[in-house]
Motif scaffolding. Structure first.
Motif, mmCIF file in Angstrom:
data_model
loop_
_atom_site.group_PDB
_atom_site.id
_atom_site.type_symbol
_atom_site.label_atom_id
_atom_site.label_comp_id
_atom_site.label_asym_id
_atom_site.label_seq_id
_atom_site.Cartn_x
_atom_site.Cartn_y
_atom_site.Cartn_z
ATOM 1 N N SER A 199 0.805 -0.841 0.350
ATOM 2 C CA SER A 199 -0.085 0.410 -0.374
ATOM 3 C C SER A 199 0.936 0.845 -0.464
ATOM 4 O O SER A 199 0.428 2.018 0.513
ATOM 5 C CB SER A 199 -1.082 0.456 1.250
ATOM 6 N N SER A 200 2.615 1.063 -0.525
ATOM 7 C CA SER A 200 3.148 2.363 -0.058
ATOM 8 C C SER A 200 3.878 2.427 0.977
ATOM 9 O O SER A 200 4.314 3.737 0.677
ATOM 10 C CB SER A 200 2.841 3.431 -1.453
ATOM 11 N N ILE A 201 2.980 2.019 1.971
ATOM 12 C CA ILE A 201 3.882 2.786 3.045
ATOM 13 C C ILE A 201 5.274 2.417 3.181
ATOM 14 O O ILE A 201 5.971 1.649 3.047
ATOM 15 C CB ILE A 201 2.965 1.882 4.964
ATOM 16 N N GLY A 202 5.652 4.065 4.230
ATOM 17 C CA GLY A 202 7.176 3.759 4.248
ATOM 18 C C GLY A 202 7.760 4.545 3.238
ATOM 19 O O GLY A 202 9.269 4.212 3.323
ATOM 20 N N ILE A 203 6.760 4.684 2.423
ATOM 21 C CA ILE A 203 7.669 4.638 0.827
ATOM 22 C C ILE A 203 8.295 6.616 0.246
ATOM 23 O O ILE A 203 7.683 7.084 0.797
ATOM 24 C CB ILE A 203 7.035 4.201 -0.951
ATOM 25 N N SER A 204 9.447 6.565 0.451
ATOM 26 C CA SER A 204 9.722 7.943 -0.372
ATOM 27 C C SER A 204 10.721 7.982 -1.463
ATOM 28 O O SER A 204 11.585 6.742 -1.621
ATOM 29 C CB SER A 204 11.196 8.211 0.932
ATOM 30 N N LYS A 205 10.171 8.941 -2.459
ATOM 31 C CA LYS A 205 11.445 9.602 -3.296
ATOM 32 C C LYS A 205 12.308 10.114 -2.880
ATOM 33 O O LYS A 205 12.103 11.230 -2.025
ATOM 34 C CB LYS A 205 10.166 10.287 -4.237
ATOM 35 N N VAL A 206 13.645 9.838 -3.122
ATOM 36 C CA VAL A 206 14.577 10.627 -2.690
ATOM 37 C C VAL A 206 15.752 11.068 -4.627
ATOM 38 O O VAL A 206 15.953 10.132 -5.041
ATOM 39 C CB VAL A 206 15.754 9.381 -1.719
ATOM 40 N N ASP A 207 15.724 11.905 -4.166
ATOM 41 C CA ASP A 207 16.690 12.731 -5.442
ATOM 42 C C ASP A 207 17.981 13.293 -5.009
ATOM 43 O O ASP A 207 19.037 13.672 -6.310
ATOM 44 C CB ASP A 207 15.980 14.169 -5.367
ATOM 45 N N ARG A 208 18.381 13.036 -3.419
ATOM 46 C CA ARG A 208 19.604 13.412 -3.719
ATOM 47 C C ARG A 208 20.514 12.942 -2.631
ATOM 48 O O ARG A 208 19.255 12.131 -1.366
ATOM 49 C CB ARG A 208 19.723 14.835 -3.665
ATOM 50 N N PRO A 209 21.917 12.076 -3.081
ATOM 51 C CA PRO A 209 22.608 11.771 -1.582
ATOM 52 C C PRO A 209 22.275 12.127 -0.264
ATOM 53 O O PRO A 209 22.314 11.095 0.348
ATOM 54 C CB PRO A 209 23.878 11.651 -2.206
ATOM 55 N N GLU A 210 22.070 13.147 0.283
ATOM 56 C CA GLU A 210 22.146 13.945 1.436
ATOM 57 C C GLU A 210 21.040 13.586 2.085
ATOM 58 O O GLU A 210 20.890 13.779 2.994
ATOM 59 C CB GLU A 210 22.237 15.737 1.789
ATOM 60 N N ASP A 211 19.930 13.193 1.701
ATOM 61 C CA ASP A 211 18.487 12.767 1.830
ATOM 62 C C ASP A 211 17.891 11.378 2.443
ATOM 63 O O ASP A 211 17.417 10.814 2.871
ATOM 64 C CB ASP A 211 16.831 13.254 1.100
ATOM 65 N N LEU A 212 19.140 10.668 2.248
ATOM 66 C CA LEU A 212 18.853 8.916 1.679
ATOM 67 C C LEU A 212 19.047 8.283 3.143
ATOM 68 O O LEU A 212 17.971 7.448 3.497
ATOM 69 C CB LEU A 212 19.923 8.107 0.838
ATOM 70 N N ALA A 213 19.427 8.526 3.871
ATOM 71 C CA ALA A 213 19.822 7.958 5.174
ATOM 72 C C ALA A 213 18.618 8.031 6.347
ATOM 73 O O ALA A 213 17.944 7.224 6.287
ATOM 74 C CB ALA A 213 20.710 8.754 5.727
#
Length: 371
Positions: A199-213
């Motif tokens: 159900s797309s729970i907990g999914i993030s779209k990340v555009d740049r390395p600094e937001d990955l963690a």
């Protein structure tokens, strides 16, 4: 005893998809053929208690900001048999009353999504109880739920999957920098997902390395194992699969396309699926051409067979400029009357009520145990 087939409808559960499961049960309770089936609604609270739930579709619908939920204490608790009798027992803890025999259950319709319901755990319990149930068995359910092993099995069967990397709990705790560095090879943006959630729970779209963690930590709130997938530029296409009768090949619908018309959603997320339905439409059949339509339907059936699925599944694809990619399979897809899976069958000529009947009858034809 009624001459009707007794169907235990299981819903709720311990996963984050508890409200979605309740909404699915609301749809089924409202539509199931009551002349043919006697219904035993069993709700599973987040704490794990099984209770004899209200046979009231309105009680379980998603109608406002407060999602529906099975509460422990809302009804008598329920016990399944651990023998071949099929007899279900209810009792009121602390009431001093003797347990009540609810009678034999002929088949179980497990309308649970996510871990502890769709991942093989419940299926294993029903196998031990000797109760026939709708949907896939233990292994197919477990593999279908785990995006990591699902991709391994599909790739091993020669099916096209997209680039990804997996961050296990141990890797995150012991070699976090290496895990983050492995994502760079996928390019940007990426999608960070709990490995065993839906159900797309907990999914993030990340555009740049600094937001990955931060995205990995958000996914880990739902599952300690995380999958990071390369963004695929293409159209999101879905195909509904239904087990064939009498050993016939799986049946498939024409593919549909998810169109997110509300620009406030970066992708088809949980909010868009269940709370902002006006911002999402299903284009059916998807206008992808005859050759691509045939390829999607063939790949959907091959995906179903590769995992050894039974009953039902929805297979999601990306149609790109260079070909078709299998994104994932859902062995218990959203099943409200307005969910994509039943909508595709409805538009293919199989009404919602008849689809419920078909799944129950397919389950009744299968034996439990090794098959």
């Amino acid at each position: 005893m009624s001459e009707r087939t007794r169907v235990a409808i299981l819903f709720g559960g311990r996963s984050d998809e508890h409200p979605v499961s309740c909404a699915t049960a609301a749809g089924v309770l409202a539509a199931i053929d009551r002349d043919r089936y006697e219904v035993v609604p069993i709700g599973i609270a987040r704490t794990g208690e099984w209770i004899l739930a209200a046979d009231d579709p309105a009680r379980w619908q998603i109608t406002g900001p407060t999602p529906p939920q099975v509460e422990a204490g809302d009804g008598d608790q329920v016990l399944l048999p651990m023998d071949s009798s099929g007899d279900v027992v209810s009792y009121g803890p602390g009431s001093g009353s003797a347990p009540a025999l609810l009678g034999q259950v002929d088949v179980v319709l497990p309308l649970l999504h996510g871990p502890f319901g769709e991942d093989g755990t419940l299926q294993g319990m029903l196998e031990l109880a000797g109760l026939p149930y709708a949907g896939s068995g233990v292994l197919a359910s477990a593999v279908g739920m785990d995006k990591h092993y699902m991709k391994i099995v599909l790739a091993g069967a020669g099916l096209p999957v997209g680039p990804y990397t997996v961050i296990t709990d141990r890797a995150w705790r012991t070699s976090r920098e290496d895990a983050l560095a492995a994502v760079d090879a996928l390019g940007w943006p990426v999608f960070v997902k709990p490995c065993r959630a839906g159900s797309s729970i907990g999914i993030s779209k990340v555009d740049r390395p600094e937001d990955l963690a931060a995205a990995v930590e958000a996914a880990r709130e739902h599952d300690p194992k995380v999958i990071v997938e390369a963004a695929i530029v293409g159209r999101e296409i879905e195909c509904a699969v239904l087990e064939g009768r009498d050993d016939a090949p799986p049946r498939t619908t024409l593919p549909g396309e998810i169109l997110v018309t509300d620009t406030g959603h970066g992708f088809y997320d949980y909010q868009a699926k269940y709370f902002d339905a006006d911002g999402v439409t299903l284009a059916w059949p998807a206008e992808v051409g005859e050759a691509t339509t045939a390829e999607v339907r063939a790949l959907a059936a091959q995906t179903f067979d590769a995992l050894g699925c039974e009953g039902l599944a929805r297979v999601d694809f990306f149609v790109t400029a260079s070909g078709v990619v299998v994104n994932e399979i859902n062995t218990m897809p959203g099943f409200t009357p307005f969910s994509m899976y039943p909508m595709m069958w409805e538009r293919s000529g199989l009404a919602y009520r008849d689809l419920i009947t078909e799944l129950i009858e397919l389950a009744r034809q299968r034996r439990t145990g090794l098959r």
